[in-house]
Design an enzyme around this catalytic site. Structure first.
Site, mmCIF file in Angstrom:
data_model
loop_
_atom_site.group_PDB
_atom_site.id
_atom_site.type_symbol
_atom_site.label_atom_id
_atom_site.label_comp_id
_atom_site.label_asym_id
_atom_site.label_seq_id
_atom_site.Cartn_x
_atom_site.Cartn_y
_atom_site.Cartn_z
ATOM 1 N N GLY A 14 0.395 -1.007 -0.474
ATOM 2 C CA GLY A 14 -0.035 -0.298 -0.018
ATOM 3 C C GLY A 14 0.699 1.617 0.032
ATOM 4 N N PHE A 15 0.095 2.374 0.171
ATOM 5 C CA PHE A 15 1.042 3.526 -0.602
ATOM 6 C C PHE A 15 1.766 3.822 0.933
ATOM 7 C CE2 PHE A 15 0.316 7.888 1.610
ATOM 8 C CZ PHE A 15 1.264 8.343 0.985
ATOM 9 N N ASN A 36 -2.322 -8.656 1.460
ATOM 10 C CA ASN A 36 -3.866 -9.241 0.146
ATOM 11 C C ASN A 36 -3.802 -8.666 -1.376
ATOM 12 O OD1 ASN A 36 -5.133 -7.419 0.165
ATOM 13 N ND2 ASN A 36 -6.963 -8.898 1.824
ATOM 14 N N VAL A 61 -4.558 -10.817 6.077
ATOM 15 C CA VAL A 61 -3.496 -10.827 7.742
ATOM 16 C C VAL A 61 -4.940 -11.316 8.318
ATOM 17 C CG1 VAL A 61 -1.545 -9.794 7.666
ATOM 18 C CG2 VAL A 61 -4.326 -8.558 8.238
ATOM 19 N N ASN A 103 -4.792 -11.502 14.983
ATOM 20 C CA ASN A 103 -3.398 -12.436 14.942
ATOM 21 C C ASN A 103 -2.091 -11.556 14.378
ATOM 22 O OD1 ASN A 103 -5.746 -14.065 13.565
ATOM 23 N ND2 ASN A 103 -5.439 -13.734 11.458
ATOM 24 N N GLY A 106 -1.264 -12.158 18.315
ATOM 25 C CA GLY A 106 -1.092 -13.275 18.772
ATOM 26 C C GLY A 106 0.302 -13.909 18.575
ATOM 27 N N ALA A 118 -1.098 0.892 12.687
ATOM 28 C CA ALA A 118 -1.502 2.028 12.384
ATOM 29 C C ALA A 118 -2.667 2.077 13.174
ATOM 30 C CB ALA A 118 -1.556 2.037 11.108
ATOM 31 N N TYR A 149 -14.804 1.364 9.464
ATOM 32 C CA TYR A 149 -13.179 1.907 9.687
ATOM 33 C C TYR A 149 -13.202 3.092 11.229
ATOM 34 C CZ TYR A 149 -8.452 4.206 8.490
ATOM 35 O OH TYR A 149 -7.385 4.592 7.908
ATOM 36 N N ARG A 190 -9.918 9.822 -2.622
ATOM 37 C CA ARG A 190 -8.856 10.432 -1.491
ATOM 38 C C ARG A 190 -9.021 12.283 -2.312
ATOM 39 N NH1 ARG A 190 -7.779 10.051 2.800
ATOM 40 N NH2 ARG A 190 -8.254 7.827 3.865
#
Ligand code: UDP
Length: 331
Positions: A14-15, A36, A61, A103, A106, A118, A149, A190
């Site tokens: 990603g960015f 992913n 993830v 995950n 863990g 983040a 979100y 955005r």
């Protein structure tokens, strides 16, 4: 000093994830990227593939994460991160911020690794306190379009803190304010890629609402520096990282028109539901704890970002879906 330490970065394509990969490679780390590729793009990290100290796992993830060998740090940056994405993939957004972080935590516990997550200024919602300090608990609508979100990120902070207090895991929480720079996705909705894309295609710039809402934009290199410092600090409570230089979206549109040297007009569209009216970080904590302040002003940051967008082909520029927030507006 950190040479040969092993770091897992989720959302690596990603960015933000890709810029973090670059930074940690530069610092001599062994970087394991994971993504992913729902919103990430391998092009952001393809320059790292030939390197010996970089590996990439194509993995979601939200499912059990297996990484062979030791891990010193985990940075959890996997998540859709724009209002258009939340609308298109709300369930994945909730899963990566809940199952995904579970995950990661863990895995960190099993490997005895330090985790940095983040988080976001969205935990403050449409803020009633301005500028936003870390002590402010926010004003979030859990069932609005941004709820998937915002609430995932709030849960993410809660579970991270719980692993810290209950399991004694070393954790760091960064609350990221609006950030921009090269590798932003042209079609993520955005405001910066939207405006620059429109200017380059010769379209009018779409201002949502009357343009009086404010944001404070931080250049990606400054953000990465803040995150790097926070990771290596010993501070477990949330820290805002962002640039406090606040601007209205109307003025920002004018800046983009000037920057691109086009003579586009602005057109006004409905303001999306729950769109925060104002946003500016209080960065006193980052200054005192991390000795961090942003160094790159908007004029310089926008110049660098525009240079990136100019390298996109006409085909890429035209592939973008039009900025349609219609479903996102609850009337
Ligand atoms: N915005 C706009 N025109 C666009 C895209 C966004 O006026 O084409 C506005 C949006 O309504 C918001 C601000 O710009 O008030 C920043 O939007 P963005 O999606 O970049 O970030 P966020 O709202 O999450 O801060």
């Amino acid at each position: 000093m950190e040479k040969n330490k092993r770091v897992l970065i989720t959302g690596a394509a990603g960015f933000l994830g890709s810029h973090l990969c670059d930074r940690f490679i530069k610092e001599g780390f062994h970087v394991i990227g994971m993504d992913n590729l729902i919103t990430g793009n391998l092009r952001n990290i393809e320059h790292l593939f030939p390197l010996e100290n970089f590996e990439f796992y194509h993995h979601d993830v939200s499912k059990f994460i297996h990484v062979a060998g030791e891990l010193d740090y985990i940075l959890h940056f996997a998540s859709p991160a724009s209002p258009i994405d939340y609308l298109k993939i709300p369930i994945q957004t909730l899963k990566v911020g809940s199952l995904g972080i579970h995950n990661c935590l863990g895995l960190a516990k099993a490997k005895n690794a330090r985790v940095l997550i983040a988080s976001t200024s969205e935990v403050y919602g449409d803020p009633a306190v301005h500028p936003q300090t870390e002590e402010y608990w926010g004003n979030v609508n859990p069932v609005g379009p941004r709820g998937v979100y915002d609430e995932a990120k709030r849960f993410q902070e809660a579970i991270t803190m719980a692993y810290h207090t209950f399991h004694g895991l070393e954790t760091r929480i960064v609350r990221i304010f609006n950030t921009y720079g090269p590798r932003m996705r042209l079609n993520d909705g955005r405001v910066l890629p939207a405006f620059i894309g429109q200017a380059l295609r010769g379209e009018d710039l779409t201002i949502f609402g009357d343009g009086s809402q404010t944001r404070s934009f931080c250049y990606v290199d400054d953000l990465v520096e803040g995150i790097y410092r926070l990771l290596l600090s010993d501070y477990a409570s949330p820290v805002n990282i962002g640039n406090p230089d606040e601007i209205t979206i109307g003025d920002f549109a004018e800046e983009i028109i000037k920057l691109t040297g086009t003579d586009q007009k602005v057109i006004y569209q409905d303001l999306p539901t729950d769109d925060p009216k104002q946003r500016r970080p209080d960065i006193s904590k980052a200054i005192s704890i991390l000795d961090w302040t942003p160094k790159i002003d908007r004029a310089e940051g926008l110049k660098r970002t525009y240079a990136y967008f100019k390298t996109l082909t006409k085909e890429e520029l035209n592939k973008v879906e039009h900025n349609n927030f219609d479903k996102y507006i609850i009337r």
